[in-house]
Design a protein around this motif. Structure first.
Motif, short mmCIF file in Angstrom:
data_model
loop_
_atom_site.label_atom_id
_atom_site.label_comp_id
_atom_site.label_asym_id
_atom_site.label_seq_id
_atom_site.Cartn_x
_atom_site.Cartn_y
_atom_site.Cartn_z
N PRO A 51 -21.02 64.92 92.69
CA PRO A 51 -21.49 66.15 92.03
C PRO A 51 -23.01 66.26 91.95
N ALA A 52 -23.68 65.14 91.70
CA ALA A 52 -25.15 65.20 91.62
C ALA A 52 -25.76 65.62 92.95
N GLU A 53 -25.19 65.11 94.06
CA GLU A 53 -25.73 65.49 95.37
C GLU A 53 -25.40 66.94 95.68
N VAL A 90 -12.53 71.01 95.14
CA VAL A 90 -13.35 70.49 96.24
C VAL A 90 -14.57 71.38 96.40
N TYR A 91 -15.50 70.89 97.20
CA TYR A 91 -16.70 71.67 97.48
C TYR A 91 -16.59 72.32 98.85
N GLY A 123 -27.77 69.19 93.97
CA GLY A 123 -29.10 69.18 94.56
C GLY A 123 -29.25 70.02 95.80
N LEU A 124 -28.14 70.57 96.32
CA LEU A 124 -28.21 71.42 97.50
C LEU A 124 -28.51 72.85 97.08
N ALA A 125 -29.37 73.53 97.86
CA ALA A 125 -29.78 74.90 97.52
C ALA A 125 -29.52 75.83 98.69
N ILE A 126 -29.14 77.08 98.35
CA ILE A 126 -28.92 78.10 99.38
C ILE A 126 -30.23 78.32 100.12
N LEU A 134 -24.98 64.67 103.09
CA LEU A 134 -23.53 64.79 103.26
C LEU A 134 -22.92 63.45 103.68
N PRO A 135 -21.64 63.22 103.34
CA PRO A 135 -20.95 61.99 103.77
C PRO A 135 -20.69 62.01 105.27
#
Length: 524
Positions: free
Chosen positions: A441-443, A495-496, A446-449, A460-461
């Protein structure tokens, strides 16, 4: 039209009906329904002469339908499964070769995977592989298991046929051998009859001759004595002729005046350690006495051959209605010669002798070692007991049944074990990809449009989800969306979703993956 054609037409109709029902429920056009029905008709027609070709037709048709109709509202991905099961069973029932069946299944499954990758390139490879593993498990259940059951049934029929023929042949051979031994035993009985009855007839003739010369009798009485003597002599001659027909030249006889005690003494004088115990009165009817003599004689002969150096005990118990003869030996006390002259049918002849006087015989090893022969004979003789079933044929039939049962167990257990192995592999593959597609969730926060896709990829994994949730979201043209899980598999209900277009991140969202709406804690 013969019954076979009627059967073909009935099978075609039975397999086509589910296809037409499912296709009609999906509103498929006629050009989708017609090829399926024609493929089923062709498979039904060639199933007898080319069973694997019939299975290949329906399997390839199902593979094409799965590749092109997965995720759409058209096609019949379920109805053809019934035809696959039927054709798999018939292919096994027709004794198709295992390697040809394995090659057909392998190439069909590989072709299904390749076709899915070519027809649906938008599906991630990991998802395609997992779907293929699921199809592999279904193939074990729907293709391999019916084929094994059909093959088991075919082998069961062949095995039963060959086994029964072999059992019948063994039974015939045993009956022939036993019949020969019975003939020999009956010839011994005929000799006993000749000696005992002939002796009595001779005494009658001798006494009649004495009466014939008695001066105290009148002429008529002496003529009657003459007639009696002549009749006794004629009866003796006819008895000799009849016994001569019944007698087997190979059958050995024993002196009629030899008693069991004399027989035992003769065996002891030859070096056999034997003792005799007699209980009850010694007078027996001639037929019973001869049967008792034969039991003791054959038992002592076997003991001298198969139990050299052993001690033998003979017990004859005369009761009110029965005579029990028991012969026990302690087993060999020194090495048994390898080549023992024996016909191997002495006990069969002994059983026949005892059976003919209404008795029963048991012969077998003792629990404490050695061998036992026990005969129970009615004192007055009796009706012959029914002939027992031959052991060899019964053993052969039991072996056929055991082999058939083992074949059934193999036919059921083999695919289950293979399915379990593939299931474990599929579960391991799912867990590996599941743990390799975790975006914490923290990662995610931290992602922005608008962020560059190359920068996003660093966070990403290594893999994306192979089982994304089904949702009504349709990405705009040019968007490429991927799904990641926030934690370990089976631990969250969301899920994301990350969508990219033009090399930048254009969308991010939390998507429900279960029946429960994502909680504020899980959305955090």
């Amino acid at each position: 039209m013969n019954w076979r054609r009627w059967g073909d037409a009935g099978l075609w109709a039975a397999l086509s009906l589910p296809v037409l029902a499912e296709s009609g429920a999906r509103d498929d056009p006629w050009w989708i329904q017609l090829p399926c029905v024609l493929v089923l008709g062709a498979a039904v027609l060639v199933r007898r002469v080319r069973p694997l070709l019939a299975l290949a037709l329906v399997a390839w048709a199902e593979s094409a339908i799965l590749a092109f109709s997965m995720g759409t509202r058209h096609g019949v991905p379920i109805a053809l499964v019934i035809a696959i099961i039927v054709m798999s069973y018939l292919a096994g029932r027709r004794e198709t070769q295992l390697r040809h069946f394995v090659m057909l299944c392998s190439w069909t499954l590989l072709g299904l995977l390749a076709l899915e990758l070519v027809v649906r390139p938008e599906v991630p490879e990991t998802e395609a592989v997992l779907t293929w593993l699921v199809m592999l498990l279904l193939a074990l259940l729907l293709v391999v298991l019916p084929w094994l059951i059909g093959r088991y049934r075919a082998q069961q029929v062949l095995l039963a046929s060959a086994g029964w023929e072999r059992a019948e042949r063994i039974e015939r051979e045993q009956r022939m051998a036993v019949a020969q031994e019975r003939l020999r035993e009956r010839s011994r009985i005929a000799q006993d009859m000749h000696d005992s009855v002939g002796h009595e007839l001779s005494l009658i003739a001798l006494r009649a001759a004495a009466l014939e010369l008695d001066p105290a009798l009148g002429v008529e009485q002496r003529q009657a004595a003459t007639s009696l003597r002549e009749a006794a002599a004629m009866a003796t001659e006819r008895l000799g002729d009849i016994i001569g027909v019944l007698r087997d030249a190979e059958a050995t006889t024993v002196p009629q005046d030899e008693s069991v005690a004399a027989l035992v003494e003769r065996a002891a004088a030859s070096g056999l350690a034997v003792e005799l115990v007699e209980e009850g009165p010694a007078e027996l009817s001639p037929m019973v006495d001869r049967a008792v003599h034969r039991v003791v004689q054959e038992s002592l002969t076997n003991a001298s051959k198969h139990a050299p150096g052993g001690a033998v005990s003979v017990r004859i118990a005369v009761e009110v209605s029965d005579v029990t003869v028991t012969v026990l030996d302690t087993g060999p006390q020194r090495p048994v010669p390898e080549a023992i002259p024996s016909s191997g049918r002495g006990l069969d002849g002994l059983r026949e002798r005892v059976r003919l006087v209404g008795g029963s015989l048991y012969a077998g090893p003792r629990a404490t070692g050695g061998f036992e022969v026990r005969a129970r004979i009615p004192q007055t003789g009796g009706r012959p007991e029914p002939e027992p079933e031959l052991d060899g044929a019964a053993v052969e039939r039991a072996q056929v049944r055991r082999t058939a049962r083992r074949g059934l167990v193999t036919a059921v257990v083999a695919p289950l074990i293979l399915g379990a192995v593939i299931g474990i592999v599929a579960l391991g593959y799912y867990l590996v990809t599941g743990y390799s597609s975790i975006l914490r969730p923290a990662e995610y926060d931290g992602l922005a449009i608008g962020q560059a896709e190359s920068d996003v990829r660093r966070a990403l994994p290594a893999m994306e989800m192979i089982d994304p949730p089904s949702e009504s979201f349709v990405p705009p043209s040019g968007w490429s969306c991927r799904y990641y899980r926030p934690a370990e598999p089976f631990s969250t209900n969301y899920v994301y979703r990350l969508c990219f277009s033009g090399g930048v991140l254009v969308g991010k969202a939390i998507v429900q993956s279960g029946s429960v709406q994502p909680t504020p804690e899980s959305a955090r």
